[in-house]
Design a protein around this motif. Structure first.
Motif, mmCIF file in Angstrom:
data_model
loop_
_atom_site.group_PDB
_atom_site.id
_atom_site.type_symbol
_atom_site.label_atom_id
_atom_site.label_comp_id
_atom_site.label_asym_id
_atom_site.label_seq_id
_atom_site.Cartn_x
_atom_site.Cartn_y
_atom_site.Cartn_z
ATOM 1 N N VAL A 255 4.850 6.123 -11.680
ATOM 2 C CA VAL A 255 4.700 4.975 -10.772
ATOM 3 C C VAL A 255 4.297 5.395 -9.362
ATOM 4 O O VAL A 255 3.311 4.878 -8.809
ATOM 5 C CB VAL A 255 5.987 4.108 -10.755
ATOM 6 N N PRO A 256 5.024 6.340 -8.712
ATOM 7 C CA PRO A 256 4.575 6.728 -7.361
ATOM 8 C C PRO A 256 3.195 7.366 -7.343
ATOM 9 O O PRO A 256 2.435 7.186 -6.381
ATOM 10 C CB PRO A 256 5.656 7.717 -6.886
ATOM 11 N N GLY A 262 -3.537 3.967 -5.545
ATOM 12 C CA GLY A 262 -3.959 2.600 -5.269
ATOM 13 C C GLY A 262 -3.665 1.603 -6.357
ATOM 14 O O GLY A 262 -4.013 0.432 -6.242
ATOM 15 N N TYR A 263 -3.029 2.030 -7.445
ATOM 16 C CA TYR A 263 -2.672 1.115 -8.518
ATOM 17 C C TYR A 263 -1.292 0.525 -8.243
ATOM 18 O O TYR A 263 -0.369 1.243 -7.852
ATOM 19 C CB TYR A 263 -2.625 1.838 -9.868
ATOM 20 N N ILE A 264 -1.145 -0.760 -8.472
ATOM 21 C CA ILE A 264 0.122 -1.418 -8.247
ATOM 22 C C ILE A 264 0.741 -1.804 -9.594
ATOM 23 O O ILE A 264 0.153 -2.574 -10.359
ATOM 24 C CB ILE A 264 -0.054 -2.676 -7.368
ATOM 25 N N PRO A 265 1.915 -1.271 -9.937
ATOM 26 C CA PRO A 265 2.544 -1.557 -11.233
ATOM 27 C C PRO A 265 3.031 -2.998 -11.308
ATOM 28 O O PRO A 265 3.344 -3.613 -10.282
ATOM 29 C CB PRO A 265 3.717 -0.572 -11.275
ATOM 30 N N PRO A 390 -14.505 -2.890 5.708
ATOM 31 C CA PRO A 390 -13.789 -1.930 6.572
ATOM 32 C C PRO A 390 -12.489 -1.410 5.966
ATOM 33 O O PRO A 390 -12.065 -0.303 6.294
ATOM 34 C CB PRO A 390 -13.503 -2.761 7.829
ATOM 35 N N PHE A 391 -11.873 -2.202 5.096
ATOM 36 C CA PHE A 391 -10.644 -1.779 4.414
ATOM 37 C C PHE A 391 -10.889 -1.814 2.913
ATOM 38 O O PHE A 391 -10.612 -2.812 2.254
ATOM 39 C CB PHE A 391 -9.465 -2.696 4.797
ATOM 40 N N PRO A 392 -11.444 -0.722 2.359
ATOM 41 C CA PRO A 392 -11.773 -0.699 0.921
ATOM 42 C C PRO A 392 -10.568 -1.123 0.092
ATOM 43 O O PRO A 392 -9.440 -0.713 0.360
ATOM 44 C CB PRO A 392 -12.137 0.768 0.669
ATOM 45 N N SER A 393 -10.846 -1.970 -0.893
ATOM 46 C CA SER A 393 -9.765 -2.528 -1.704
ATOM 47 C C SER A 393 -9.026 -1.469 -2.483
ATOM 48 O O SER A 393 -9.613 -0.507 -2.992
ATOM 49 C CB SER A 393 -10.331 -3.580 -2.669
ATOM 50 N N LEU A 394 -7.727 -1.655 -2.586
ATOM 51 C CA LEU A 394 -6.894 -0.854 -3.471
ATOM 52 C C LEU A 394 -6.706 -1.666 -4.735
ATOM 53 O O LEU A 394 -6.616 -2.896 -4.687
ATOM 54 C CB LEU A 394 -5.533 -0.563 -2.811
ATOM 55 N N ILE A 395 -6.639 -1.004 -5.868
ATOM 56 C CA ILE A 395 -6.488 -1.695 -7.139
ATOM 57 C C ILE A 395 -5.160 -2.452 -7.153
ATOM 58 O O ILE A 395 -4.099 -1.863 -6.974
ATOM 59 C CB ILE A 395 -6.569 -0.718 -8.312
ATOM 60 N N GLY A 396 -5.246 -3.751 -7.339
ATOM 61 C CA GLY A 396 -4.045 -4.568 -7.362
ATOM 62 C C GLY A 396 -3.736 -5.159 -6.001
ATOM 63 O O GLY A 396 -2.838 -5.977 -5.874
ATOM 64 N N LEU A 397 -4.498 -4.750 -4.973
ATOM 65 C CA LEU A 397 -4.324 -5.304 -3.631
ATOM 66 C C LEU A 397 -5.627 -5.939 -3.194
ATOM 67 O O LEU A 397 -6.707 -5.563 -3.650
ATOM 68 C CB LEU A 397 -3.940 -4.195 -2.633
ATOM 69 N N SER A 398 -5.536 -6.880 -2.268
ATOM 70 C CA SER A 398 -6.752 -7.490 -1.725
ATOM 71 C C SER A 398 -7.251 -6.671 -0.541
ATOM 72 O O SER A 398 -6.506 -5.912 0.046
ATOM 73 C CB SER A 398 -6.449 -8.911 -1.280
#
Length: 398
Positions: A255-256, A262-265, A390-398
């Motif tokens: 998980v960490p 950048g993945y959100i469980p 400017p803020f590249p997306s993280l997987i699971g985040l906007s």
């Protein structure tokens, strides 16, 4: 009665040795088998009886086993370990002399596992302040390494009879020792040996899962998060669905690593395997709520330290910084963000000891890691972010 039971045990041992039935002998010599609790097999001096039924060198091995049982019954764990250590060394010589055959590998697996478990027991029971922590486990590792070298050096046997198929089982035992005594650098040559082995894909799936679990953990500690993700994901996905405990253990490290990439469980997965401590972290990170992040780190400090992931989890704070700064960017609606505005946002969430220089340093790290696209204008004390994403997306985040 005792004589008959012991005689029957030795006769069965002799029969299996002659027929080269390694699997049955492994059970008969295991310290986790029911026969260990049989009081009829608890003898202080079994040499004479054993020599009547068994020939050399097997008689010496069985004698050590019986003496080990006697020591265990009397709670003399160090003495039991010493007998098991001698047994392991004797078996190592026997297997080394067995050319073009590998039927004794199951015996070696059992003996080595019992040696490690006994070493752990001795370490736990030792109370003398002069005792060096991990000393017994280090000695056990030397014996395990001796067995590994014999397997790794067996290049002349056919694929059916080679001892090299026993390498991974021994590597996993060594991993468990090295992780316990915190000597992860010793894992490197073992990993190299397995990765170059022609039997890499032929080892038992259970052993491959264990191997990838430990290699994934080592990669995590080495900050190689992509490799850690690959190894731990394999271990998690291939671990049997009924092995909830093992899946949970893998998730504690996976998980960490996933979050750092950048993945959100999902909350559902975390609840299923009882690692909801991470869901609270997910919320803090996604919200960019640094005060909540610090509170959660304090709340679950014991859990994170016990699992050896506290410093890894703490690195997730950089993603929380990214999300907080993104909120500031959206509020100000400008591509030139004053560093003072970012510092004020930090102070608002409890980071009131962070000055302007430290704020710039945080932004610089985010830019370096690709979490912000832009640069810092030191002259104007502003962060100039890209007009495109400017803020590249993280997987699971906007």
């Amino acid at each position: 009665m005792a004589y008959m039971v012991f005689t029957h045990y030795l006769q069965l041992m002799d029969k299996c040795w002659r027929s080269q039935d390694g699997k049955i002998i492994a059970n008969l010599i295991s310290l986790r088998n029911d026969h260990v609790t049989n009081k009829n097999l608890v003898l202080d001096r079994p040499e004479a009886m054993v020599e009547r039924f068994l020939s050399n060198p097997f008689d010496e091995i069985v004698t050590c086993h019986i003496k080990c049982i006697h020591a265990l019954h009397n709670k003399m764990y160090l003495e039991a370990y010493q007998f098991q250590s001698t047994l392991t060394q004797l078996l190592t010589k026997v297997i080394q002399n067995q050319r073009e055959e590998n039927w004794a590998l199951p015996i070696m697996y059992t003996v080595c596992l019992d040696l490690r478990l006994l070493a752990q027991k001795v370490e736990k029971e030792r109370n003398n302040v002069n005792d060096k922590p991990g000393e017994i486990l280090e000695r056990a590792a030397e014996s395990l390494l001796g067995c590994f070298r014999i397997c790794a050096a067996d290049n002349r046997s056919s694929e059916e009879d080679t001892k090299r198929i026993g390498m991974l089982t021994l590597v996993n035992q060594l991993f468990k020792v090295y992780f316990r005594i915190n000597k992860l650098h010793l894992c490197k040559p073992l990993i190299r040996a397995i990765e170059s082995s022609p039997f890499k894909e032929s080892f038992a799936l259970s052993e491959q899962i264990t191997y990838r679990y430990f290699v994934g953990r080592k990669a995590m500690f080495d900050s190689d998060y992509k490799a850690a993700d690959d190894y731990l994901t394999y271990a998690f996905e291939n671990c049997h669905r009924s092995s909830i405990k093992n899946k949970r253990l893998i998730l504690i490290y996976l998980v960490p690593v996933k979050m750092l990439l950048g993945y959100i469980p999902s909350k559902q997965v975390l609840e299923k395997y009882d690692v909801t401590q991470f869901w609270e972290l997910v919320q803090a990170v996604c919200q960019g709520n640094l005060r909540l992040f610090d509170d959660i780190m304090d709340k679950h400090e014991t859990f994170f330290i016990k699992c050896g992931i506290y410093l890894i989890v703490e690195k997730l704070k950089i993603i929380a910084y990214r999300n907080l700064f993104r909120k500031v960017y959206l509020i100000l609606n400008t591509h030139q963000i004053p560093v003072e505005a970012l510092q004020s946002a930090l102070a608002l969430l409890g980071q009131d000891d962070v000055d302007l220089d430290e704020t710039e340093c945080i932004v610089a790290n985010l830019i370096f890691e690709g979490k912000i696209k832009g640069y810092i204008s030191r002259q104007h004390r502003k962060v100039v972010v890209s007009k495109q994403n400017p803020f590249p997306s993280l997987i699971g985040l906007s």
